[in-house]
Design a protein around this motif. Structure first.
Motif, short mmCIF file in Angstrom:
data_model
loop_
_atom_site.label_atom_id
_atom_site.label_comp_id
_atom_site.label_asym_id
_atom_site.label_seq_id
_atom_site.Cartn_x
_atom_site.Cartn_y
_atom_site.Cartn_z
N ASN A 118 0.91 -1.18 -0.02
CA ASN A 118 0.04 -0.12 0.01
C ASN A 118 1.06 1.22 -0.11
O ASN A 118 1.63 1.41 0.85
CB ASN A 118 -0.99 0.07 1.02
N LEU A 119 0.79 1.90 -1.13
CA LEU A 119 1.74 3.13 -1.14
C LEU A 119 1.00 4.69 -1.33
O LEU A 119 0.04 4.49 -2.07
CB LEU A 119 2.60 3.05 -2.43
N SER A 120 1.11 5.64 -0.73
CA SER A 120 0.73 6.94 -0.84
C SER A 120 0.87 7.34 -2.17
O SER A 120 2.14 7.38 -2.80
CB SER A 120 1.02 7.85 0.34
N VAL A 121 -0.10 8.34 -2.67
CA VAL A 121 -0.08 9.13 -3.80
C VAL A 121 -0.18 10.31 -3.65
O VAL A 121 -1.27 10.94 -3.14
CB VAL A 121 -0.97 8.52 -4.83
N VAL A 122 0.74 11.39 -3.89
CA VAL A 122 0.88 12.88 -3.62
C VAL A 122 1.11 13.38 -5.00
O VAL A 122 2.07 13.13 -5.43
CB VAL A 122 1.74 12.88 -2.58
N GLY A 123 0.49 14.42 -5.39
CA GLY A 123 0.87 15.02 -6.54
C GLY A 123 0.86 14.08 -7.75
O GLY A 123 1.45 14.46 -8.89
N GLY A 124 -0.02 13.19 -7.88
CA GLY A 124 -0.22 12.29 -9.09
C GLY A 124 0.98 11.41 -9.35
O GLY A 124 1.20 10.73 -10.16
N ARG A 125 1.89 10.95 -8.28
CA ARG A 125 3.06 10.16 -8.17
C ARG A 125 3.04 9.54 -6.78
O ARG A 125 2.38 9.99 -5.96
CB ARG A 125 4.28 11.12 -8.38
N LEU A 126 3.70 8.33 -6.87
CA LEU A 126 4.02 7.68 -5.68
C LEU A 126 4.90 8.58 -4.97
O LEU A 126 5.70 9.04 -5.14
CB LEU A 126 4.82 6.32 -5.97
N GLN A 127 4.70 8.34 -3.22
CA GLN A 127 5.47 9.03 -2.36
C GLN A 127 6.45 8.14 -1.84
O GLN A 127 6.25 7.45 -1.07
CB GLN A 127 4.40 9.61 -1.35
N LEU A 128 7.63 8.15 -2.58
CA LEU A 128 8.45 7.34 -2.15
C LEU A 128 10.00 8.30 -1.72
O LEU A 128 10.05 9.26 -1.99
CB LEU A 128 9.07 6.44 -3.34
N GLY A 129 10.71 7.59 -0.85
CA GLY A 129 11.96 8.16 -0.27
C GLY A 129 12.86 8.31 -1.48
O GLY A 129 13.04 7.76 -2.47
#
Length: 155
Positions: A118-129
């Motif tokens: 389960n991954l967060s999406v912010v600004g239309g993209r995956l929120q990854l480090g």
């Protein structure tokens, strides 16, 4: 009067062709699909639809991390009874080998890793480090066509 965000959802299957045992980076394809949905903020749920492949988030800068992880997995769940030519010899410790000598080790490696993320999406993209990437882990010796279910909820 406050406005309310409309909850949207999108579902797709991502087909990934693998070249054999190893890690295949998939976050660029995921980001491309997310952008096409128009959803800007939400949660992406991924499910690997196989019992001999899995998903992981790991290092994206130094390939030695993935090499070390693969070597560790080979030690934890080895292909016992196979020589360097791929020929069966001696005692074979796994009873389940219906699809070959790499069958049961692949199932064990999958059980030790994740079938879902389960991954967060912010600004239309995956929120990854900054040093993170999403990988499909192929645990079989030969390449295959793998399917990953993508389910995005957001607005």
């Amino acid at each position: 009067m406050a406005s309310q965000a409309v909850l949207l959802q999108a579902h797709e299957e991502l087909q990934v062709l693998t070249r054999g045992e190893g890690f295949q980076r998939i976050d660029p394809e995921l980001n491309q699909w997310i952008a096409a949905t128009g959803i800007q903020v939400g949660v992406l749920h991924l499910t690997c639809l196989h019992t001999s492949a899995s998903l992981t988030i790991n290092e994206n800068a130094d390939p030695r991390v993935l090499e070390d992880l693969a070597a560790w997995m080979r030690r934890v769940a080895p292909q016992i009874g196979v020589n360097s030519l791929g020929e069966r010899e001696g005692y074979h410790r796994y009873r389940h080998d219906d699809e070959g000598d790499d069958d049961m080790p692949a199932h064990i490696r999958t059980a030790l890793t994740s079938q879902t993320l389960n991954l967060s999406v912010v600004g239309g993209r995956l929120q990854l480090g900054i040093w993170q990437a999403v990988y499909l882990c192929e645990w079989r010796a030969r390449g295959s066509s793998r399917r990953i279910a993508l389910h995005l909820l957001g607005s």
